[in-house]
Design a protein around this motif. Structure first.
Motif, PDB file in Angstrom:
ATOM      1  N   THR A   1       0.872  -1.174   0.000  1.00  0.00           N
ATOM      2  CA  THR A   1       0.000   0.000   0.000  1.00  0.00           C
ATOM      3  C   THR A   1       0.906   1.219   0.000  1.00  0.00           C
ATOM      4  O   THR A   1       1.843   1.298   0.804  1.00  0.00           O
ATOM      5  CB  THR A   1      -0.921   0.043   1.237  1.00  0.00           C
ATOM      6  OG1 THR A   1      -1.610  -1.199   1.364  1.00  0.00           O
ATOM      7  CG2 THR A   1      -1.934   1.177   1.117  1.00  0.00           C
ATOM      8  N   GLY A   2       0.656   2.143  -0.904  1.00  0.00           N
ATOM      9  CA  GLY A   2       1.523   3.305  -1.039  1.00  0.00           C
ATOM     10  C   GLY A   2       0.810   4.601  -0.738  1.00  0.00           C
ATOM     11  O   GLY A   2      -0.401   4.645  -0.508  1.00  0.00           O
ATOM     12  N   GLU A   3       1.592   5.687  -0.746  1.00  0.00           N
ATOM     13  CA  GLU A   3       1.022   7.008  -0.511  1.00  0.00           C
ATOM     14  C   GLU A   3       1.937   8.049  -1.136  1.00  0.00           C
ATOM     15  O   GLU A   3       3.176   7.911  -1.103  1.00  0.00           O
ATOM     16  CB  GLU A   3       0.853   7.261   0.984  1.00  0.00           C
ATOM     17  CG  GLU A   3      -0.134   8.364   1.326  1.00  0.00           C
ATOM     18  CD  GLU A   3      -0.551   8.316   2.790  1.00  0.00           C
ATOM     19  OE1 GLU A   3      -1.504   7.563   3.102  1.00  0.00           O
ATOM     20  OE2 GLU A   3       0.067   9.019   3.605  1.00  0.00           O
ATOM     21  N   LEU A   4       1.344   9.081  -1.708  1.00  0.00           N
ATOM     22  CA  LEU A   4       2.082  10.178  -2.326  1.00  0.00           C
ATOM     23  C   LEU A   4       1.603  11.480  -1.693  1.00  0.00           C
ATOM     24  O   LEU A   4       0.391  11.711  -1.580  1.00  0.00           O
ATOM     25  CB  LEU A   4       1.832  10.214  -3.840  1.00  0.00           C
ATOM     26  CG  LEU A   4       2.060   8.910  -4.615  1.00  0.00           C
ATOM     27  CD1 LEU A   4       1.658   9.077  -6.075  1.00  0.00           C
ATOM     28  CD2 LEU A   4       3.514   8.463  -4.506  1.00  0.00           C
ATOM     29  N   HIS A   5       2.546  12.345  -1.286  1.00  0.00           N
ATOM     30  CA  HIS A   5       2.199  13.607  -0.640  1.00  0.00           C
ATOM     31  C   HIS A   5       2.566  14.777  -1.548  1.00  0.00           C
ATOM     32  O   HIS A   5       3.622  14.770  -2.200  1.00  0.00           O
ATOM     33  CB  HIS A   5       2.940  13.754   0.691  1.00  0.00           C
ATOM     34  CG  HIS A   5       2.544  12.745   1.723  1.00  0.00           C
ATOM     35  ND1 HIS A   5       3.083  12.744   3.001  1.00  0.00           N
ATOM     36  CD2 HIS A   5       1.665  11.711   1.692  1.00  0.00           C
ATOM     37  CE1 HIS A   5       2.547  11.746   3.697  1.00  0.00           C
ATOM     38  NE2 HIS A   5       1.695  11.112   2.916  1.00  0.00           N
ATOM     39  N   PHE A   6       1.692  15.789  -1.546  1.00  0.00           N
ATOM     40  CA  PHE A   6       1.953  16.978  -2.350  1.00  0.00           C
ATOM     41  C   PHE A   6       1.189  18.149  -1.753  1.00  0.00           C
ATOM     42  O   PHE A   6      -0.041  18.106  -1.609  1.00  0.00           O
ATOM     43  CB  PHE A   6       1.514  16.747  -3.803  1.00  0.00           C
ATOM     44  CG  PHE A   6       1.891  17.852  -4.749  1.00  0.00           C
ATOM     45  CD1 PHE A   6       3.220  18.150  -5.011  1.00  0.00           C
ATOM     46  CD2 PHE A   6       0.911  18.594  -5.387  1.00  0.00           C
ATOM     47  CE1 PHE A   6       3.568  19.157  -5.890  1.00  0.00           C
ATOM     48  CE2 PHE A   6       1.246  19.608  -6.266  1.00  0.00           C
ATOM     49  CZ  PHE A   6       2.580  19.893  -6.523  1.00  0.00           C
ATOM     50  N   LYS A   7       1.922  19.178  -1.367  1.00  0.00           N
ATOM     51  CA  LYS A   7       1.345  20.408  -0.827  1.00  0.00           C
ATOM     52  C   LYS A   7       0.379  20.137   0.325  1.00  0.00           C
ATOM     53  O   LYS A   7      -0.732  20.661   0.380  1.00  0.00           O
ATOM     54  CB  LYS A   7       0.645  21.205  -1.932  1.00  0.00           C
ATOM     55  CG  LYS A   7       1.605  21.721  -3.000  1.00  0.00           C
ATOM     56  CD  LYS A   7       0.881  22.582  -4.039  1.00  0.00           C
ATOM     57  CE  LYS A   7       1.877  23.157  -5.048  1.00  0.00           C
ATOM     58  NZ  LYS A   7       1.194  23.990  -6.090  1.00  0.00           N
ATOM     59  N   GLY A   8       0.810  19.272   1.258  1.00  0.00           N
ATOM     60  CA  GLY A   8       0.010  19.022   2.455  1.00  0.00           C
ATOM     61  C   GLY A   8      -1.118  18.031   2.276  1.00  0.00           C
ATOM     62  O   GLY A   8      -1.860  17.771   3.232  1.00  0.00           O
ATOM     63  N   GLN A   9      -1.270  17.475   1.073  1.00  0.00           N
ATOM     64  CA  GLN A   9      -2.315  16.495   0.795  1.00  0.00           C
ATOM     65  C   GLN A   9      -1.668  15.144   0.534  1.00  0.00           C
ATOM     66  O   GLN A   9      -0.517  15.068   0.092  1.00  0.00           O
ATOM     67  CB  GLN A   9      -3.157  16.918  -0.407  1.00  0.00           C
ATOM     68  CG  GLN A   9      -3.774  18.295  -0.290  1.00  0.00           C
ATOM     69  CD  GLN A   9      -4.799  18.385   0.824  1.00  0.00           C
ATOM     70  OE1 GLN A   9      -5.675  17.528   0.961  1.00  0.00           O
ATOM     71  NE2 GLN A   9      -4.690  19.443   1.637  1.00  0.00           N
ATOM     72  N   ALA A  10      -2.401  14.069   0.814  1.00  0.00           N
ATOM     73  CA  ALA A  10      -1.888  12.720   0.583  1.00  0.00           C
ATOM     74  C   ALA A  10      -2.840  11.962  -0.327  1.00  0.00           C
ATOM     75  O   ALA A  10      -4.068  12.055  -0.181  1.00  0.00           O
ATOM     76  CB  ALA A  10      -1.728  11.963   1.896  1.00  0.00           C
ATOM     77  N   LEU A  11      -2.275  11.229  -1.264  1.00  0.00           N
ATOM     78  CA  LEU A  11      -3.046  10.358  -2.131  1.00  0.00           C
ATOM     79  C   LEU A  11      -2.695   8.917  -1.765  1.00  0.00           C
ATOM     80  O   LEU A  11      -1.547   8.496  -1.922  1.00  0.00           O
ATOM     81  CB  LEU A  11      -2.723  10.619  -3.604  1.00  0.00           C
ATOM     82  CG  LEU A  11      -3.453   9.729  -4.609  1.00  0.00           C
ATOM     83  CD1 LEU A  11      -4.944  10.078  -4.650  1.00  0.00           C
ATOM     84  CD2 LEU A  11      -2.844   9.868  -6.008  1.00  0.00           C
TER      85      LEU A  11
END
Length: 602
Positions: free
Chosen positions: A136-146
């Protein structure tokens, strides 16, 4: 004599200082800071119910006999803070949602993949690390997580080998267990949390049981350290899966002579569409879903007994009892069949440049489709993608993983297998051997195939699996197929933008670098962040506090191969050199490949 005494004293002081430094970093791991995101965004890769099933269904691992309630009651070595506080476990790279609360499936409010199970003959609930923890992965960008369900984890789970960096979960867990046992005040708090009103009656037994589990952890840590079994530091998002499974199954459980150096860590691969692949694992060595999942469970800590209480090898139907939960493994496999690839989130990462993506589509057809678009057939009621296997000599990527699987040999003769009995198992070796099997020189793939076949048979009987059910649990009636190729598979690339870093060993941080010649790739870069680079399609690589430095010059870490550059094909060159604008166009197309946005291109 006086000089000798002084030299000896200096040596002792130096050794003491070195031990103190190691102990300090063992008890105070150098971890990245926890930076909570504003919100975790979930896509419609599957339903919320499927997601919870995948996150918290146990598979039968027991993590050195560690009880679930022990784990949730642990404190950090030098404070009363809970070891399992979400904000602390997140520093190891485990996935938590700032809004998560405890549930029936997750009563300890633990990260993704931390489950529990209870064996049929026991009242104990064991800590069970399930496949969701690593996939299970996660990507963060500008305070948000996908959240990327079925994606690549970036935690530092496996190693308990003490290092000066001290950043692995295994090492930190052993430190907290040891501190709990040897610090009387800490153990008293722990015992009261665990035992409640049974404190007086069960205190002494708890201490004995806890020490037994701690001893297993310390034994593994000492064994792995003094034998130097894992010289290539795995770091975030990697493990030498086959090496660790072989050392646990053949070294720990059979003979110390079977320990082998595991110096070829690999990334955790993404799982969408995996149920349609003709062969799985990075080197295309496994075929049957159940056998693959049993092997994974054994590698993560499921119990396995080869010998009886008198040390004699088990025979017949007694082979081989384990804690593997085949019905739960099948439930997870069925759930994964409904998993869809992630789609590029334009609201988070920016709009797709459709004209550029159209150019990229043509470039993909010219340069990538020959390997990454497989032939699809229909077999046993499922679509089967015939993945292309690329020989190491051609693709030129780090050969360590494929070579170790093909070359390393193990002595399994102590198990006293009868060749006639092996021939009755549901195992198919490819190619068919032309000589009798040599039980003193079994490869890891062959050895695990027969071990998992016996474990599977025993587990099916214990779970009451009927002959009619069996083909479904096996997975489309597939046999336990085994191959040993010095090759890596070229998988379909739907959702590949969400799976950094790249190549089987995670040695290339972005897709832009993957489309570039090796001399334009980073020789070293920093890992351990979830911060995403939506332009280059990868994680950010700049230094940050307590980052892990990935060095591609280290054995197992080489970033060679899969090069687009001038020169004859082969030996790592797979296509012509790509101009920068062509690489950008390909990146734009890879954002939509295999998803609904691809259908919107003109």
């Amino acid at each position: 004599m006086r000089i000798f005494s002084r030299v000896l004293l200096l040596i002792l002081i130096a050794l003491s200082l070195m031990l103190a430094v190691v102990l300090y970093y063992t008890l105070n791991p150098k971890l990245p800071d926890y930076v909570p995101v504003e919100q975790v965004h979930y896509q419609d890769q599957w339903s919320a119910a499927d997601r919870q099933t995948y996150y918290f269904t146990p598979q039968g691992t027991q993590v050195k006999g560690l009880h679930y309630d022990w784990f949730t009651a642990l404190e950090l070595p030098f404070s009363e803070q809970r070891f399992t506080a979400p904000e602390y476990l997140a520093r190891f790279g485990f996935l938590v949602d700032p809004k998560q609360v405890l549930t029936t499936q997750n009563p300890g409010n633990l990260p993704v993949g931390f489950a529990r199970h209870q064996n049929a003959d026991s009242k104990v609930q064991y800590l069970d690390i399930t496949c969701a923890a690593c996939h299970t992965g996660e990507l963060h960008f500008k305070g948000q997580a996908l959240r990327i369900d079925g994606g690549s984890a970036q935690h530092v789970l496996p190693s308990s080998v003490p290092t000066l960096r001290g950043g692995s979960f295994g090492q930190a867990l052993v430190a907290s267990l040891a501190a709990t046992y040897y610090n009387p005040w800490k153990f008293e708090r722990f015992a009261r949390k665990v035992l409640g009103d049974q404190y007086d009656a069960q205190h002494d037994q708890l201490r004995k049981d806890f020490k037994q589990s701690l001893n297993q952890f310390l034994k593994v840590a000492w064994n792995d350290t003094h034998r130097g079994l894992y010289p290539t530091e795995e770091g975030p998002g990697r493990t030498d899966a086959f090496g660790r499974i072989a050392n646990a199954s053949f070294g720990d459980a059979i003979s110390p002579d079977n320990y082998r150096v595991a110096n070829a860590p690999v990334d955790y691969p993404q799982l969408w569409d995996i149920w349609t692949f003709d062969w799985v694992q990075w080197n295309g060595s496994a075929q049957q879903p159940m056998a693959r999942n049993i092997g994974e469970a054994l590698g993560v800590g499921a119990t396995l007994a080869f010998f009886d209480s008198a040390g004699q090898p088990l025979q017949g139907d007694a082979r081989y009892p384990s804690s593997v939960r085949v019905r739960d493994l099948h439930l997870i496999e069925e759930t994964l069949q409904r998993l869809k690839p992630p789609t590029w989130p334009e609201d988070l990462f920016g709009a797709i440049d459709k004209p550029l993506a159209v150019q990229g589509r043509a470039l993909f057809a010219e340069n990538c489709a020959g390997c990454h678009i497989p032939t699809v057939t229909e077999e046993n009621g499922r679509p089967v993608q015939q993945l292309k296997m690329l020989p190491v000599d051609y693709i030129g990527t780090d050969p360590g993983t494929a070579s170790n699987i093909a070359d390393q040999r193990y002595d399994l003769s102590a198990l006293q297998w009868d060749p006639a009995e092996l021939a009755q198992l549901n195992v198919e070796l490819h190619p068919t051997p032309t000589a009798p099997l040599d039980l003193k020189r079994m490869s890891v793939a062959q050895g695990l195939a027969y071990v998992t076949a016996f474990v599977e048979e025993h587990a099916y009987r214990a779970a009451g699996v009927t002959p009619a059910e069996r083909p479904g649990l096996d997975g489309f009636g597939l046999p336990i197929g085994v191959r040993e190729l010095r090759a890596y598979k070229a998988r379909p690339l739907a959702g590949v933008w969400a799976t950094p870093p790249f190549l089987h060993n995670g040695s290339v941080p972005t897709i832009y670098q993957l489309l570039s010649p090796q001399d334009e790739r980073s020789t070293t870069f920093y890992k351990g962040t979830f911060n995403y680079d939506p332009r280059h399609l990868g994680f950010e690589t700049a230094a940050f506090k307590n980052a892990f430095l990935f060095d591609t010059r280290v054995t197992g870490n080489h970033n060679s191969g899969h090069e687009f550059r001038a020169g004859a094909r082969g030996n790592g060159v797979i296509g012509r050199g790509l101009l920068p604008q062509e690489r950008w166009a390909l990146l734009e197309y890879l954002k939509v490949l295999g998803g609904p946005q691809e259908q919107q291109l003109p």
